[in-house]
Design a protein around this motif. Structure first.
Motif, PDB file in Angstrom:
ATOM      1  N   THR A   1      -2.537   6.116  -0.110  1.00 15.41           N
ATOM      2  CA  THR A   1      -1.217   5.762  -0.622  1.00 15.41           C
ATOM      3  C   THR A   1      -0.798   4.460   0.041  1.00 15.41           C
ATOM      4  O   THR A   1      -0.693   4.387   1.261  1.00 15.41           O
ATOM      5  CB  THR A   1      -0.174   6.846  -0.268  1.00 15.41           C
ATOM      6  OG1 THR A   1      -0.699   8.121  -0.634  1.00 15.41           O
ATOM      7  CG2 THR A   1       1.129   6.599  -1.010  1.00 15.41           C
ATOM      8  N   THR A   2      -0.591   3.447  -0.787  1.00 15.87           N
ATOM      9  CA  THR A   2      -0.207   2.151  -0.234  1.00 15.87           C
ATOM     10  C   THR A   2       1.255   1.874  -0.554  1.00 15.87           C
ATOM     11  O   THR A   2       1.732   2.169  -1.648  1.00 15.87           O
ATOM     12  CB  THR A   2      -1.099   1.042  -0.835  1.00 15.87           C
ATOM     13  OG1 THR A   2      -2.461   1.338  -0.500  1.00 15.87           O
ATOM     14  CG2 THR A   2      -0.754  -0.316  -0.237  1.00 15.87           C
ATOM     15  N   ASP A   3       1.984   1.356   0.418  1.00 17.57           N
ATOM     16  CA  ASP A   3       3.374   0.982   0.185  1.00 17.57           C
ATOM     17  C   ASP A   3       3.718  -0.197   1.075  1.00 17.57           C
ATOM     18  O   ASP A   3       3.749  -0.069   2.303  1.00 17.57           O
ATOM     19  CB  ASP A   3       4.306   2.166   0.490  1.00 17.57           C
ATOM     20  CG  ASP A   3       5.761   1.780   0.255  1.00 17.57           C
ATOM     21  OD1 ASP A   3       6.240   1.919  -0.883  1.00 17.57           O
ATOM     22  OD2 ASP A   3       6.402   1.304   1.219  1.00 17.57           O
ATOM     23  N   GLY A   4       3.950  -1.319   0.469  1.00 14.50           N
ATOM     24  CA  GLY A   4       4.301  -2.513   1.242  1.00 14.50           C
ATOM     25  C   GLY A   4       3.191  -2.878   2.202  1.00 14.50           C
ATOM     26  O   GLY A   4       2.025  -3.020   1.819  1.00 14.50           O
ATOM     27  N   LEU A   5       3.514  -2.997   3.475  1.00 13.97           N
ATOM     28  CA  LEU A   5       2.538  -3.418   4.492  1.00 13.97           C
ATOM     29  C   LEU A   5       1.618  -2.295   4.936  1.00 13.97           C
ATOM     30  O   LEU A   5       0.590  -2.545   5.555  1.00 13.97           O
ATOM     31  CB  LEU A   5       3.278  -3.956   5.739  1.00 13.97           C
ATOM     32  CG  LEU A   5       4.089  -5.232   5.559  1.00 13.97           C
ATOM     33  CD1 LEU A   5       4.945  -5.475   6.807  1.00 13.97           C
ATOM     34  CD2 LEU A   5       3.149  -6.416   5.332  1.00 13.97           C
ATOM     35  N   MET A   6       1.998  -1.063   4.655  1.00 13.00           N
ATOM     36  CA  MET A   6       1.283   0.080   5.215  1.00 13.00           C
ATOM     37  C   MET A   6       0.480   0.855   4.177  1.00 13.00           C
ATOM     38  O   MET A   6       0.791   0.819   2.990  1.00 13.00           O
ATOM     39  CB  MET A   6       2.291   1.051   5.849  1.00 13.00           C
ATOM     40  CG  MET A   6       3.250   0.422   6.845  1.00 13.00           C
ATOM     41  SD  MET A   6       2.396  -0.394   8.235  1.00 13.00           S
ATOM     42  CE  MET A   6       1.719   1.056   9.082  1.00 13.00           C
ATOM     43  N   ALA A   7      -0.499   1.585   4.658  1.00 11.95           N
ATOM     44  CA  ALA A   7      -1.251   2.498   3.801  1.00 11.95           C
ATOM     45  C   ALA A   7      -1.542   3.771   4.579  1.00 11.95           C
ATOM     46  O   ALA A   7      -1.849   3.729   5.771  1.00 11.95           O
ATOM     47  CB  ALA A   7      -2.548   1.850   3.334  1.00 11.95           C
ATOM     48  N   LYS A   8      -1.407   4.885   3.891  1.00 14.99           N
ATOM     49  CA  LYS A   8      -1.724   6.178   4.492  1.00 14.99           C
ATOM     50  C   LYS A   8      -3.035   6.644   3.885  1.00 14.99           C
ATOM     51  O   LYS A   8      -3.145   6.763   2.670  1.00 14.99           O
ATOM     52  CB  LYS A   8      -0.598   7.174   4.196  1.00 14.99           C
ATOM     53  CG  LYS A   8      -0.751   8.499   4.925  1.00 14.99           C
ATOM     54  CD  LYS A   8       0.457   9.400   4.701  1.00 14.99           C
ATOM     55  CE  LYS A   8       0.498   9.890   3.257  1.00 14.99           C
ATOM     56  NZ  LYS A   8       1.472  10.976   3.042  1.00 14.99           N
ATOM     57  N   VAL A   9      -4.008   6.887   4.722  1.00 13.55           N
ATOM     58  CA  VAL A   9      -5.327   7.292   4.235  1.00 13.55           C
ATOM     59  C   VAL A   9      -5.622   8.700   4.738  1.00 13.55           C
ATOM     60  O   VAL A   9      -5.579   8.958   5.940  1.00 13.55           O
ATOM     61  CB  VAL A   9      -6.420   6.322   4.720  1.00 13.55           C
ATOM     62  CG1 VAL A   9      -7.773   6.723   4.164  1.00 13.55           C
ATOM     63  CG2 VAL A   9      -6.082   4.883   4.330  1.00 13.55           C
ATOM     64  N   SER A  10      -5.900   9.596   3.801  1.00 13.37           N
ATOM     65  CA  SER A  10      -6.212  10.972   4.157  1.00 13.37           C
ATOM     66  C   SER A  10      -7.728  11.152   4.121  1.00 13.37           C
ATOM     67  O   SER A  10      -8.382  10.784   3.145  1.00 13.37           O
ATOM     68  CB  SER A  10      -5.535  11.904   3.149  1.00 13.37           C
ATOM     69  OG  SER A  10      -5.654  13.237   3.562  1.00 13.37           O
ATOM     70  N   VAL A  11      -8.271  11.680   5.204  1.00 15.58           N
ATOM     71  CA  VAL A  11      -9.720  11.815   5.326  1.00 15.58           C
ATOM     72  C   VAL A  11     -10.074  13.275   5.599  1.00 15.58           C
ATOM     73  O   VAL A  11      -9.460  13.914   6.449  1.00 15.58           O
ATOM     74  CB  VAL A  11     -10.236  10.934   6.504  1.00 15.58           C
ATOM     75  CG1 VAL A  11     -11.743  11.063   6.665  1.00 15.58           C
ATOM     76  CG2 VAL A  11      -9.843   9.471   6.300  1.00 15.58           C
ATOM     77  N   ARG A  12     -11.065  13.794   4.849  1.00 15.59           N
ATOM     78  CA  ARG A  12     -11.522  15.156   5.143  1.00 15.59           C
ATOM     79  C   ARG A  12     -12.598  15.097   6.214  1.00 15.59           C
ATOM     80  O   ARG A  12     -13.597  14.391   6.076  1.00 15.59           O
ATOM     81  CB  ARG A  12     -12.062  15.843   3.894  1.00 15.59           C
ATOM     82  CG  ARG A  12     -12.548  17.251   4.275  1.00 15.59           C
ATOM     83  CD  ARG A  12     -12.381  18.288   3.222  1.00 15.59           C
ATOM     84  NE  ARG A  12     -12.785  17.783   1.918  1.00 15.59           N
ATOM     85  CZ  ARG A  12     -13.511  18.463   1.060  1.00 15.59           C
ATOM     86  NH1 ARG A  12     -13.931  19.685   1.362  1.00 15.59           N
ATOM     87  NH2 ARG A  12     -13.826  17.957  -0.108  1.00 15.59           N
TER      88      ARG A  12
END
Lengths: 69, 69, 69, 69, 69, 69
Positions: free
Chosen positions: B17-28
């Protein structure tokens, strides 16, 4: 207790090495091992011992990703 | 490449999930999920996509431990 | 629950600003204010609201010291 | 000097324990205590001593929040 | 002001990108570039602008090392 | 290997001091010196020695900025 840390991995303490102010705690998380470097004081205060069930907590900002060789 | 980080957990990207300067990456990672908060620039530069095999790297000083309820 | 983090400061949430993936939470700790930058997801999952009693947890390796002007 | 760290808590050094490369510095911040783990070199270079007025600086991304028991 | 952070690199601000709560600040350090992710509030409060001389401060525990390809 | 860390500074190891669980590694980066505090285990496993070419990796969230005197 609910914590803001996104990563809360349940595991079992496998080894504790204390030296001076620091302690290295090895935790089995499923098929992986996680090493936590905490203060010796924390290990003592928590009464942490091999075999203890613990939760490893990691802020999402502390996780880096690598891809490829 | 060898890195000083003690924790190198292999996993598969499940969601970005990318938003502006940041991204949240979910890893299994095995049976667990790990969330990494990185810059959107990193995701782009790495060409990171769902299904990618990655390694989550975490310094041992960034890991906290919790015990009990 | 006992945690390895050496710093556990009790406080009251004074302000929450959410924007995209991130949230800035301002906590009053005695006469001081502490700002925590967490994920918006954490704020939602914890049901965090102004007036809530919380504990700010900080690893001792994350604290820097400055002296003089 | 202005710093980007959001948290700048004024306090007084209460105890310094040095061991090898590391030093644990206990700082009184109002009614709370804050523990900083820094290098022994930093303590020496700063001439840090019990009774010194210091500022504990903490990046907002290093603060976690916990709620409930 | 003396700080416990072991790494204090002098540089010049080259670019500032602000988005919501966060700001990405690019700093030239000799022949290298350093990216700092700070709060937008910090950039505003410091009056940070392109061309400013700044010092990038990094705790030694936040530095990882990699060797080889 | 591509990594999400925004800061990847190439340098040469100048000094390694090991004590108990910890090791302090001094790296020359252009005209600057960077100190990394890693585990003694990491130094051993990487076969790290003075003169080695290494890359110092730092997450952008770990960088603070200071301005003025």
């Amino acid at each position: 207790m609910r914590v803001s840390a996104r990563n809360k991995l349940p595991g079992v303490v496998q080894e504790i090495t204390t030296d001076g102010l620091m302690a290295k705690v090895s935790v089995r998380i499923g098929d992986n091992h996680l090493v936590a470097l905490v203060t010796a004081e924390a290990v003592k205060e928590m009464g942490l011992a091999v075999g203890d069930e613990v939760t490893a907590m990691i802020k999402s900002t502390s996780v880096m990703l690598a891809k490829g060789d």
